[in-house]
Design a protein around this motif. Sequence first.
Motif, short mmCIF file in Angstrom:
data_model
loop_
_atom_site.label_atom_id
_atom_site.label_comp_id
_atom_site.label_asym_id
_atom_site.label_seq_id
_atom_site.Cartn_x
_atom_site.Cartn_y
_atom_site.Cartn_z
N ASP A 36 -13.95 -15.84 4.86
CA ASP A 36 -15.21 -15.97 5.61
C ASP A 36 -15.00 -16.13 7.11
OD1 ASP A 36 -16.67 -15.77 3.26
OD2 ASP A 36 -16.78 -17.94 2.97
N GLU A 37 -13.89 -16.76 7.51
CA GLU A 37 -13.63 -17.02 8.92
C GLU A 37 -13.21 -15.77 9.70
OE1 GLU A 37 -12.92 -20.85 6.68
OE2 GLU A 37 -12.45 -18.75 6.38
N LEU A 38 -12.96 -14.67 9.00
CA LEU A 38 -12.48 -13.45 9.64
C LEU A 38 -13.54 -12.36 9.60
CD1 LEU A 38 -8.88 -13.31 8.15
CD2 LEU A 38 -9.54 -14.07 10.44
N SER A 39 -13.52 -11.50 10.61
CA SER A 39 -14.43 -10.35 10.62
C SER A 39 -13.88 -9.28 9.69
CB SER A 39 -14.56 -9.79 12.04
OG SER A 39 -13.32 -9.24 12.46
N GLU A 40 -14.68 -8.27 9.43
CA GLU A 40 -14.29 -7.21 8.49
C GLU A 40 -12.97 -6.54 8.85
OE1 GLU A 40 -14.11 -4.82 5.28
OE2 GLU A 40 -15.42 -6.55 5.57
N PRO A 41 -12.76 -6.10 10.09
CA PRO A 41 -11.48 -5.43 10.36
C PRO A 41 -10.27 -6.35 10.17
CG PRO A 41 -12.99 -5.12 12.21
CD PRO A 41 -13.64 -6.06 11.25
N GLU A 42 -10.44 -7.63 10.45
CA GLU A 42 -9.32 -8.57 10.32
C GLU A 42 -9.02 -8.89 8.86
OE1 GLU A 42 -10.51 -11.89 12.66
OE2 GLU A 42 -10.28 -10.81 14.54
N ASN A 43 -9.95 -8.62 7.97
CA ASN A 43 -9.72 -8.83 6.54
C ASN A 43 -9.00 -7.65 5.88
OD1 ASN A 43 -10.55 -11.37 5.29
ND2 ASN A 43 -12.57 -10.94 6.12
N GLN A 44 -8.79 -6.56 6.62
CA GLN A 44 -8.09 -5.39 6.08
C GLN A 44 -6.60 -5.70 6.04
OE1 GLN A 44 -9.67 -2.69 4.92
NE2 GLN A 44 -11.61 -3.60 5.52
N LEU A 45 -6.14 -6.34 4.99
CA LEU A 45 -4.74 -6.76 4.91
C LEU A 45 -3.79 -5.58 4.84
CD1 LEU A 45 -2.73 -9.10 4.66
CD2 LEU A 45 -3.14 -9.10 2.20
N LEU A 46 -4.08 -4.60 3.98
CA LEU A 46 -3.17 -3.48 3.80
C LEU A 46 -3.93 -2.18 3.59
CD1 LEU A 46 -0.17 -2.51 3.34
CD2 LEU A 46 -0.60 -2.88 0.90
N LEU A 47 -3.54 -1.18 4.35
CA LEU A 47 -3.97 0.19 4.13
C LEU A 47 -2.69 1.00 3.97
CD1 LEU A 47 -6.59 0.50 7.02
CD2 LEU A 47 -7.09 0.23 4.59
N ALA A 48 -2.58 1.80 2.93
CA ALA A 48 -1.34 2.54 2.71
C ALA A 48 -1.63 3.89 2.08
CB ALA A 48 -0.40 1.75 1.81
N LYS A 49 -0.85 4.87 2.48
CA LYS A 49 -0.97 6.19 1.86
C LYS A 49 -0.49 6.13 0.42
CE LYS A 49 0.44 11.00 2.44
NZ LYS A 49 1.23 11.93 3.27
N GLN A 50 0.60 5.36 0.19
CA GLN A 50 1.13 5.27 -1.17
C GLN A 50 1.82 3.93 -1.39
OE1 GLN A 50 4.54 7.81 -2.66
NE2 GLN A 50 2.82 8.71 -3.81
N LEU A 51 1.67 3.43 -2.62
CA LEU A 51 2.34 2.21 -3.05
C LEU A 51 2.94 2.49 -4.43
CD1 LEU A 51 1.09 -1.37 -2.68
CD2 LEU A 51 1.86 -0.62 -4.91
N VAL A 52 4.24 2.21 -4.57
CA VAL A 52 4.92 2.46 -5.83
C VAL A 52 5.53 1.16 -6.33
CG1 VAL A 52 6.75 3.75 -7.01
CG2 VAL A 52 5.46 4.84 -5.15
N LEU A 53 5.17 0.76 -7.56
CA LEU A 53 5.76 -0.40 -8.22
C LEU A 53 6.77 0.09 -9.24
CD1 LEU A 53 2.64 -2.57 -9.16
CD2 LEU A 53 4.16 -2.91 -7.25
N THR A 54 7.96 -0.51 -9.26
CA THR A 54 8.96 -0.21 -10.26
C THR A 54 9.40 -1.52 -10.88
OG1 THR A 54 9.72 1.61 -8.88
CG2 THR A 54 11.14 0.98 -10.70
N GLY A 55 9.43 -1.58 -12.19
CA GLY A 55 9.86 -2.80 -12.85
C GLY A 55 9.08 -3.04 -14.11
N ASP A 56 9.03 -4.28 -14.52
CA ASP A 56 8.37 -4.64 -15.76
C ASP A 56 6.89 -4.89 -15.53
OD1 ASP A 56 7.96 -5.25 -18.40
OD2 ASP A 56 8.86 -7.24 -18.30
N TRP A 57 6.21 -3.94 -14.91
CA TRP A 57 4.78 -4.07 -14.62
C TRP A 57 3.94 -3.96 -15.88
CZ3 TRP A 57 2.11 0.10 -16.23
CH2 TRP A 57 2.82 1.29 -16.37
N GLN A 58 4.52 -3.43 -16.95
CA GLN A 58 3.77 -3.28 -18.19
C GLN A 58 3.47 -4.63 -18.84
OE1 GLN A 58 5.04 -0.07 -20.78
NE2 GLN A 58 6.24 0.78 -19.09
N ALA A 59 4.12 -5.67 -18.35
CA ALA A 59 3.90 -7.00 -18.90
C ALA A 59 2.72 -7.70 -18.24
CB ALA A 59 5.17 -7.84 -18.72
N LEU A 60 1.82 -6.92 -17.64
CA LEU A 60 0.70 -7.51 -16.91
C LEU A 60 -0.15 -8.43 -17.76
CD1 LEU A 60 -0.43 -4.54 -14.65
CD2 LEU A 60 0.76 -6.60 -13.97
#
Length: 195
Positions: A36-60
């Motif tokens: 709440d203390e931040l404006s909209e642009p400051e809340n944009q933590l991450l913008l990325a073209k691609q993100l790849v997870l490798t590992g035991d993500w199937q255990a979600l």
Amino acid sequence: MASEQLNADLEVSELQVNSLTNGLTANKVRLATRVDELSEPENQLLLAKQLVLTGDWQALGSSRVDISKIAVSDAQLTVSYYGTGRSNLHEFLKQMSDMKVQKVNSVPLRWQVDEWVMDNVTINLFDKGEPILSVHVDELALTDLQSMQDPDAQVKELLWPILDQVVEQVQSGNSSLQVDSMALSRFLLREAMAF
């Protein structure tokens, strides 16, 4: 439910799963916090073209998730402080640490990331609404991040490599580096004195 627990919005344009490599690829990723203390642009933590997870993500669905590598490419990371030791990144990591697998029995989710690599990333640092740093790095690598760490420790794991990159780029005379040296010095002194 995850967006409620994380108090964040996640948007992905395309998601691909490769069960042979235990890879999960997300394209055009946007992660925004809801501080709440931040404006909209400051809340944009991450913008990325691609993100790849490798590992035991199937255990979600279990209470433990082990990720061997997170690779993020062509990204913008914005860390916005709104008080001493308080930022959108702190808030997101705190929510990650408090995340429960199941609301009924309140089992905490334990996660570990062995390696986090960001390629071709622009990092922005704001302090109380003022931009104090913008730096482009070809690669930023972090290791051994886990839910058992305090969010302050996790943020320091990220900020020190960024500051090392800033010093390196200042020494090499990089003209694309944007930094308010006085504001950055005040910020670093305030944060160092707080802990």
